[in-house]
Design an enzyme around this catalytic site. Structure first.
Site, PDB file in Angstrom:
ATOM      1  CB  SER A 597      36.688  37.222  40.449  1.00  0.00           C
ATOM      2  OG  SER A 597      36.551  36.709  39.167  1.00  0.00           O
ATOM      3  CG  HIS A 712      41.281  36.430  37.711  1.00  0.00           C
ATOM      4  ND1 HIS A 712      40.767  37.703  37.627  1.00  0.00           N
ATOM      5  CD2 HIS A 712      40.284  35.666  38.228  1.00  0.00           C
ATOM      6  CE1 HIS A 712      39.522  37.709  38.055  1.00  0.00           C
ATOM      7  NE2 HIS A 712      39.209  36.479  38.433  1.00  0.00           N
TER       8      HIS A 712
END
Length: 737
Positions: A597, A712
């Site tokens: 991320s 994610h």
């Protein structure tokens, strides 16, 4: 949640994820077609890359063994089942080999204390997914607290709002669920149903909810999150919901909720203008002609919480008010009604120093437990406010006026000196019991129960309720904390885990260096059976770098690496890498690093700016194209962290940490693994796809793996998570051995 999340998940508009806007950067981007998430050409490229992984990494016997070892950890029935108290039952969401997508279940506290609790299934996601033909992923549930009158009459906790995501994306649905009958309440029965989007529902009462979601054109922010919050009454069409608040076209996220604490029921509207810039409003008579919104007059950069009669303010910046100046990183307390009436006197509950920062604050019925990080080690303090501390043993007011009494500080006995300590209230409305979780890199996680008592200093010793098993043999292993010196002289802490001889620097050990460095997120020690089996037990060393951009030393540590100063986070990480080599723990050829991320952006910059320091790099669900990141999915919400690339002055510093633009086809780079998910609707998979494609075209050593599901987080179930982890560890083993 990872740092890019806002308070609640939300839905990005199609134009920010699927369509490809025309701009100057796009016109000069040869790999723009890879931003078409589900496009035939892009998916064909993805499938070809995944096939290469299947034909190389996944064919080795060691891959299968690693995947199996990790899956055993993830599926283990011996792991601690985390519970939440709802009424007189304790609820848990659980995944294992028999429950791939998971089961929501409940038990009693007495049963939970046993080695084999008797669980009652409330909702089986595997059965639901099979019946509905959808790959549901659990996103959580909120349950309406019955009124005191209903509880007195013996009415059960019934009304739940369950959030489910198709495939693990941030976009999800909300469906009403009956906890007594253990079934969804269909819309034709008057049940609440929010269609797939980024947003949520929140209970006001049994027949009314707040709804913030995609209401159609113009109702989402540039980041793709809800811009409007409404009141929705049971049995009425969503289009008839009454608007409570509407944000501007430049806001990030709008939401609302009701606090159901008996005697202190209040409604709030939250306006997130940007990361680190928020407004909180007290909403009186919401959704009626008499509606009144009162802004809580604190700095927009502060975090505000209201509990019973108290308001807590956590400062990110210095604040001068009421004739006093309070330092950034401090935690302040004031009586909420007095503050609304104009009083600006505060009690300082915590003030940071050079080595400490606030890790969290947790209310029980009578106390506030303050969690402090001191050089990345947790310390707990129990604070009792005047209304609780200034009472006699029978509960009547003591001689001292409670309004003038100080907060009383006491300590919790029996806590470990090292490692991570986290707390959670068992029932903050009615109880002073506290869940206590302790862990470190080599000690399996332990869950204990602590009773704080009604009055200061009455806390008992922690009672161990559950412990995770040891998933790997840690004999002969140790943990050390060191400090590296960054380019500007800043001391940067890091932890080293592994066999004692390797940690002491007696060889060139295969070493994995992990970091994040953003959004004020702290990295603290935690036990990982998967890491232990797949890396530590195989002779690897694991290192965690607490670089600037994180929250280990409070807001100043984070702010030191914002925007134009982002390079400091990368300099810190490079300093740790060099320090590991200087200590003789590893060599550049044997040093790998990983980030996900925002940490994927870190990894991209290590790859492109410091390639000589590493023998392998893993870039997970990353941001990499900082010229276009604000145009992709939720990217616009992170401009406060990184900067606005559409501003020419800000692009001048953004380009200095945009890996997609820093890549030089003529330069040598270490082997790199890119991982992402097609279902990631937060950080666009195009970031990883485009840099991987550019590097492949230049003949670099690139491995690319994209999971179709997972969002994610990268994986939608334990099987996918184990497979993804095995890809990571086998890549490192082959490149660093």
């Amino acid at each position: 949640m990872t740092a890019e999340q806002t308070t609640s998940p939300s839905r990005a508009p199609e134009s920010s994820g699927q369509a490809v806007p025309a701009d100057h950067a796009a016109a000069h981007d040869p790999y723009l077609w890879l931003e078409d998430v589900d496009g035939d050409e892009a998916l064909a490229w993805v499938r070809a890359r995944n096939a290469e992984v299947a034909a190389t990494l996944e064919t080795a016997d060691a891959f299968t063994a690693t995947e199996r070892a990790i899956r055993e950890v993830l599926d283990s029935d011996a792991k601690i089942p985390e519970v939440s108290k709802i009424g007189d039952r304790y609820y848990n969401f659980w995944r294992d080999a028999q429950h791939e997508r998971g089961v929501w279940r409940r038990t009693t506290l007495d049963s939970y204390r046993t080695d084999e609790p008797e669980w009652e299934t409330v909702l089986d996601l595997d059965a639901l997914a099979a019946a509905e033909g959808e790959s549901w992923v659990w996103h959580g549930a909120t349950v309406l607290r019955p009124t005191p009158e209903q509880l007195a009459a013996g009415e059960p906790w019934r009304h739940a709002l369950v959030e489910l995501s198709p495939g693990g994306s941030d976009a999800d649905v909300t469906r009403e669920f009956d906890l007594v009958e253990k079934r969804f309440v269909a819309p034709e029965e008057g049940g609440f149903l929010r269609a797939e989007a980024k947003g949520s529902l929140g209970w006001l009462d049994a027949d009314t909810v707040y709804v913030f979601t995609d209401f159609g054109e113009g109702t989402l922010t540039p980041s793709g999150y809800p811009r409007v919050v409404k009141l929705w009454t049971r049995g009425t069409p969503l289009e008839d919901a009454v608007t409570v608040y509407e944000g501007t076209d430049e806001d990030m996220y709008i939401s609302a909720w009701r606090s159901h604490t008996p005697g202190f029921e209040r409604d709030f509207v939250h306006r997130s203008k940007a990361f680190y810039s928020d407004e909180l409003y007290l909403a009186e008579n919401p959704g009626t002609p008499e509606q009144r919104l009162t802004k809580i007059d604190v700095p927009d950069s502060a975090e505000v919480g209201v509990r019973r009669e108290w308001m807590l303010v956590e400062l990110r910046d210095d604040w001068t008010v009421g004739g006093a100046t309070y330092r950034a990183g401090s935690l302040l307390a004031a009586r909420f009604d007095d503050f609304l009436a104009g009083d600006r006197g505060f009690t300082v509950l915590f003030e940071p120093n050079a080595t400490t920062s606030l890790a969290g604050a947790t209310w029980t019925r009578h106390h506030l437990v303050v969690n402090v990080l001191d050089d990345v080690k947790n310390r707990l303090h129990v604070l009792t406010p005047p209304d609780a501390s200034a009472t006699a043993g029978d509960g009547t007011p003591a001689a001292q006026d409670a309004a003038d009494a100080p907060w009383v500080r006491s300590e919790l006995p029996g806590l470990p000196a090292l490692g991570t300590v986290a707390v959670g209230a068992v029932d903050p409305v009615d109880s002073d019991d506290l869940w206590l979780v302790t862990t470190d890199y080599l000690t399996p996680t332990t869950l204990s129960l602590v009773s704080l008592g009604d009055h200061p200093g009455e806390a008992g010793a922690p009672e161990v309720v559950k412990s995770n098993p040891a998933f790997f043999d840690a004999d002969g292993m140790t943990v050390a904390q060191h400090f590296a010196t960054s380019d500007d002289g800043t001391r940067v802490p890091y932890f080293v885990v592994g066999r004692a001889d390797l940690v002491e620097g007696t060889g060139a050990a295969p070493t994995l260096l992990y970091g994040y460095g953003g959004f004020e997120i702290s990295l603290t020690p935690a036990y990982s059976g998967a890491l232990g089996r797949a890396w530590l037990a195989q002779g690897g060393v694991y290192v965690v770098a607490n670089i600037r951009g994180g929250g280990e030393y409070g807001p100043a540590w984070h702010q030191a690496a914002l925007r134009a100063n982002r390079h400091r986070a990368y300099e810190d990480f490079a300093a740790v890498a060099r320090d590991l080599v200087a200590r003789g723990i590893t060599t550049p050829e044997h040093l790998g690093m990983e980030g996900r991320s925002n940490g994927g952006l870190l990894a991209g910059n290590m790859l492109t700016q410091y390639p000589e320091l590493f023998g392998a790099v893993i870039v997970g669900v990353p941001l990499l194209d900082m010229r276009r990141y604000t145009k992709l999915l939720a990217g616009a919400s992170w401009a406060a962290e990184y900067g606005d690339p559409d501003d020419p002055e800000q692009w001048e510093f953004l380009r200095t940490f945009s890996p997609y633009h820093l890549f030089d086809p003529e330069r040598d780079y270490p082997p790199v693994l890119f991982t992402t998910s097609t279902k990631d609707d937060r950080v666009h998979p195009g970031h990883a796809r485009k840099l991987a494609a550019a590097m492949l075209a230049a003949g670099k050593d690139v491995t690319y793996y994209e999971n179709i599901e997972g969002g994610h987080g990268g994986a939608a179930n334990n099987a996918q998570a184990a497979h993804m982890a095995a890809v990571h560890y086998r890549f490192l083993a082959e490149r660093l051995a």
